[in-house]
Design a protein around this motif. Structure first.
Motif, PDB file in Angstrom:
ATOM      1  N   MET A   1       0.982  -1.122  -0.126  1.00 56.66           N
ATOM      2  CA  MET A   1      -0.070  -0.045   0.056  1.00 56.66           C
ATOM      3  C   MET A   1       0.953   1.305   0.225  1.00 56.66           C
ATOM      4  O   MET A   1       1.874   1.232   0.710  1.00 56.66           O
ATOM      5  CB  MET A   1      -0.922   0.067   1.371  1.00 56.66           C
ATOM      6  CG  MET A   1      -1.942   1.069   1.187  1.00 56.66           C
ATOM      7  SD  MET A   1      -2.770   1.053   2.722  1.00 56.66           S
ATOM      8  CE  MET A   1      -3.963  -0.229   2.458  1.00 56.66           C
ATOM      9  N   LEU A   2       0.557   2.094  -0.813  1.00 54.21           N
ATOM     10  CA  LEU A   2       1.427   3.254  -1.101  1.00 54.21           C
ATOM     11  C   LEU A   2       1.069   4.270   0.333  1.00 54.21           C
ATOM     12  O   LEU A   2       0.017   4.109   1.142  1.00 54.21           O
ATOM     13  CB  LEU A   2       0.763   4.200  -2.132  1.00 54.21           C
ATOM     14  CG  LEU A   2       1.238   3.655  -3.628  1.00 54.21           C
ATOM     15  CD1 LEU A   2       0.229   4.462  -4.593  1.00 54.21           C
ATOM     16  CD2 LEU A   2       2.514   3.484  -3.757  1.00 54.21           C
ATOM     17  N   GLU A   3       2.029   5.095   0.571  1.00 52.12           N
ATOM     18  CA  GLU A   3       2.169   5.981   2.028  1.00 52.12           C
ATOM     19  C   GLU A   3       0.805   6.454   1.937  1.00 52.12           C
ATOM     20  O   GLU A   3       0.082   6.978   2.795  1.00 52.12           O
ATOM     21  CB  GLU A   3       3.060   6.741   2.220  1.00 52.12           C
ATOM     22  CG  GLU A   3       3.247   7.495   3.404  1.00 52.12           C
ATOM     23  CD  GLU A   3       4.460   8.058   3.558  1.00 52.12           C
ATOM     24  OE1 GLU A   3       4.623   9.188   4.111  1.00 52.12           O
ATOM     25  OE2 GLU A   3       5.579   7.632   3.047  1.00 52.12           O
ATOM     26  N   THR A   4       0.754   7.229   0.631  1.00 51.70           N
ATOM     27  CA  THR A   4      -0.546   8.264   0.429  1.00 51.70           C
ATOM     28  C   THR A   4      -1.938   7.298   0.847  1.00 51.70           C
ATOM     29  O   THR A   4      -2.914   7.934   1.265  1.00 51.70           O
ATOM     30  CB  THR A   4      -0.682   8.812  -1.034  1.00 51.70           C
ATOM     31  OG1 THR A   4      -0.453   7.971  -1.833  1.00 51.70           O
ATOM     32  CG2 THR A   4       0.468   9.992  -1.000  1.00 51.70           C
ATOM     33  N   ASP A   5      -2.016   6.214   0.316  1.00 48.02           N
ATOM     34  CA  ASP A   5      -3.217   5.205   0.479  1.00 48.02           C
ATOM     35  C   ASP A   5      -3.472   5.135   1.833  1.00 48.02           C
ATOM     36  O   ASP A   5      -4.555   5.125   2.551  1.00 48.02           O
ATOM     37  CB  ASP A   5      -3.154   3.892  -0.205  1.00 48.02           C
ATOM     38  CG  ASP A   5      -3.227   4.161  -1.751  1.00 48.02           C
ATOM     39  OD1 ASP A   5      -3.765   5.257  -2.177  1.00 48.02           O
ATOM     40  OD2 ASP A   5      -2.516   3.095  -2.462  1.00 48.02           O
ATOM     41  N   ALA A   6      -2.496   4.637   2.719  1.00 44.98           N
ATOM     42  CA  ALA A   6      -2.484   4.550   4.132  1.00 44.98           C
ATOM     43  C   ALA A   6      -3.029   5.999   4.786  1.00 44.98           C
ATOM     44  O   ALA A   6      -3.653   5.707   5.797  1.00 44.98           O
ATOM     45  CB  ALA A   6      -1.071   4.125   4.735  1.00 44.98           C
ATOM     46  N   PHE A   7      -2.448   6.967   4.503  1.00 45.06           N
ATOM     47  CA  PHE A   7      -2.921   8.259   5.047  1.00 45.06           C
ATOM     48  C   PHE A   7      -4.432   8.621   4.702  1.00 45.06           C
ATOM     49  O   PHE A   7      -5.026   9.014   5.592  1.00 45.06           O
ATOM     50  CB  PHE A   7      -2.081   9.354   4.515  1.00 45.06           C
ATOM     51  CG  PHE A   7      -2.660  10.942   4.904  1.00 45.06           C
ATOM     52  CD1 PHE A   7      -2.296  11.444   6.257  1.00 45.06           C
ATOM     53  CD2 PHE A   7      -3.166  11.643   3.741  1.00 45.06           C
ATOM     54  CE1 PHE A   7      -2.781  12.477   6.578  1.00 45.06           C
ATOM     55  CE2 PHE A   7      -3.617  12.758   4.295  1.00 45.06           C
ATOM     56  CZ  PHE A   7      -3.483  13.294   5.665  1.00 45.06           C
ATOM     57  N   TYR A   8      -4.663   8.442   3.458  1.00 43.74           N
ATOM     58  CA  TYR A   8      -6.036   8.651   3.081  1.00 43.74           C
ATOM     59  C   TYR A   8      -7.024   7.704   3.918  1.00 43.74           C
ATOM     60  O   TYR A   8      -8.147   8.180   4.500  1.00 43.74           O
ATOM     61  CB  TYR A   8      -6.403   8.261   1.725  1.00 43.74           C
ATOM     62  CG  TYR A   8      -7.631   8.552   1.373  1.00 43.74           C
ATOM     63  CD1 TYR A   8      -8.494   9.755   0.926  1.00 43.74           C
ATOM     64  CD2 TYR A   8      -8.402   7.372   0.867  1.00 43.74           C
ATOM     65  CE1 TYR A   8      -9.603   9.753   0.586  1.00 43.74           C
ATOM     66  CE2 TYR A   8      -9.809   7.296   0.579  1.00 43.74           C
ATOM     67  CZ  TYR A   8     -10.473   8.691   0.509  1.00 43.74           C
ATOM     68  OH  TYR A   8     -11.862   8.839   0.147  1.00 43.74           O
ATOM     69  N   LEU A  11      -7.260   8.925   7.513  1.00 39.99           N
ATOM     70  CA  LEU A  11      -8.013  10.143   7.846  1.00 39.99           C
ATOM     71  C   LEU A  11      -9.515   9.723   7.454  1.00 39.99           C
ATOM     72  O   LEU A  11     -10.409  10.247   8.410  1.00 39.99           O
ATOM     73  CB  LEU A  11      -7.529  11.169   6.355  1.00 39.99           C
ATOM     74  CG  LEU A  11      -8.038  12.373   6.323  1.00 39.99           C
ATOM     75  CD1 LEU A  11      -8.171  13.327   7.790  1.00 39.99           C
ATOM     76  CD2 LEU A  11      -7.881  13.097   5.199  1.00 39.99           C
ATOM     77  N   LEU A  12     -10.054   8.778   6.552  1.00 40.46           N
ATOM     78  CA  LEU A  12     -11.376   8.472   6.554  1.00 40.46           C
ATOM     79  C   LEU A  12     -11.713   7.735   7.621  1.00 40.46           C
ATOM     80  O   LEU A  12     -13.051   7.956   8.023  1.00 40.46           O
ATOM     81  CB  LEU A  12     -11.406   7.671   5.107  1.00 40.46           C
ATOM     82  CG  LEU A  12     -12.686   7.148   4.753  1.00 40.46           C
ATOM     83  CD1 LEU A  12     -13.675   8.340   4.263  1.00 40.46           C
ATOM     84  CD2 LEU A  12     -12.691   6.014   3.494  1.00 40.46           C
ATOM     85  N   GLU A  16     -15.169   9.126   9.896  1.00 42.21           N
ATOM     86  CA  GLU A  16     -16.181   8.531   9.754  1.00 42.21           C
ATOM     87  C   GLU A  16     -16.359   8.114  11.590  1.00 42.21           C
ATOM     88  O   GLU A  16     -17.698   7.909  11.906  1.00 42.21           O
ATOM     89  CB  GLU A  16     -15.992   6.847   9.368  1.00 42.21           C
ATOM     90  CG  GLU A  16     -15.962   6.987   7.792  1.00 42.21           C
ATOM     91  CD  GLU A  16     -15.700   5.737   7.147  1.00 42.21           C
ATOM     92  OE1 GLU A  16     -15.124   4.979   7.739  1.00 42.21           O
ATOM     93  OE2 GLU A  16     -16.009   5.645   6.064  1.00 42.21           O
ATOM     94  N   GLU A  17     -15.476   8.281  12.423  1.00 41.20           N
ATOM     95  CA  GLU A  17     -15.710   8.207  13.844  1.00 41.20           C
ATOM     96  C   GLU A  17     -16.191   9.539  14.413  1.00 41.20           C
ATOM     97  O   GLU A  17     -16.735   9.369  15.557  1.00 41.20           O
ATOM     98  CB  GLU A  17     -14.167   7.817  14.604  1.00 41.20           C
ATOM     99  CG  GLU A  17     -13.607   6.713  14.136  1.00 41.20           C
ATOM    100  CD  GLU A  17     -12.089   6.750  14.701  1.00 41.20           C
ATOM    101  OE1 GLU A  17     -11.735   7.626  15.355  1.00 41.20           O
ATOM    102  OE2 GLU A  17     -11.406   5.695  14.511  1.00 41.20           O
ATOM    103  N   GLN A  18     -16.171  10.595  13.606  1.00 39.91           N
ATOM    104  CA  GLN A  18     -16.909  11.750  14.211  1.00 39.91           C
ATOM    105  C   GLN A  18     -18.134  11.558  14.208  1.00 39.91           C
ATOM    106  O   GLN A  18     -19.147  10.983  13.236  1.00 39.91           O
ATOM    107  CB  GLN A  18     -16.532  13.155  13.324  1.00 39.91           C
ATOM    108  CG  GLN A  18     -14.855  13.283  13.298  1.00 39.91           C
ATOM    109  CD  GLN A  18     -14.416  13.476  14.761  1.00 39.91           C
ATOM    110  OE1 GLN A  18     -14.907  14.165  15.507  1.00 39.91           O
ATOM    111  NE2 GLN A  18     -13.380  12.630  15.043  1.00 39.91           N
TER     112      GLN A  18
END
Length: 94
Positions: A1-8, A11-12, A16-18
């Protein structure tokens, strides 16, 4: 998994926890960023394309992909996409 994918993904998960009402806590009329964006786009965004015009734009976008004509020709991998615009998104938006 790309670092940006992991970050996204992380973040998602946090969004969703909010509580569901947190994103709509202030009216959009008070959103300064939205106001600036609206000012930048004023007069630059046209009406939605009619169905025939949409089909013509998708066909033209795909022709440009096949001929390697920008914008969007790098999206060749999207020609078989399930998206309604397939590989023509960049052409249609520009």
């Amino acid at each position: 998994m790309l670092e940006t994918d992991a970050f996204y993904d992380s973040l998602l998960e946090r969004v969703e926890e909010q509580p569901s009402n947190i994103l709509a806590s202030s009216p959009t009329s008070d959103d300064k960023l939205l106001e600036r964006l609206a000012n930048l786009l004023e007069g630059s965004v046209g009406s939605a394309l009619a169905e025939k015009d949409w089909a013509d734009a998708v066909s033209e976008g795909e022709r440009r992909v096949e001929a390697s004509i920008p914008p969007g020709y790098i999206d060749r991998d999207k020609l078989e996409s399930e998206l309604p615009e397939r590989a023509s998104g960049d052409y249609i938006v520009s």
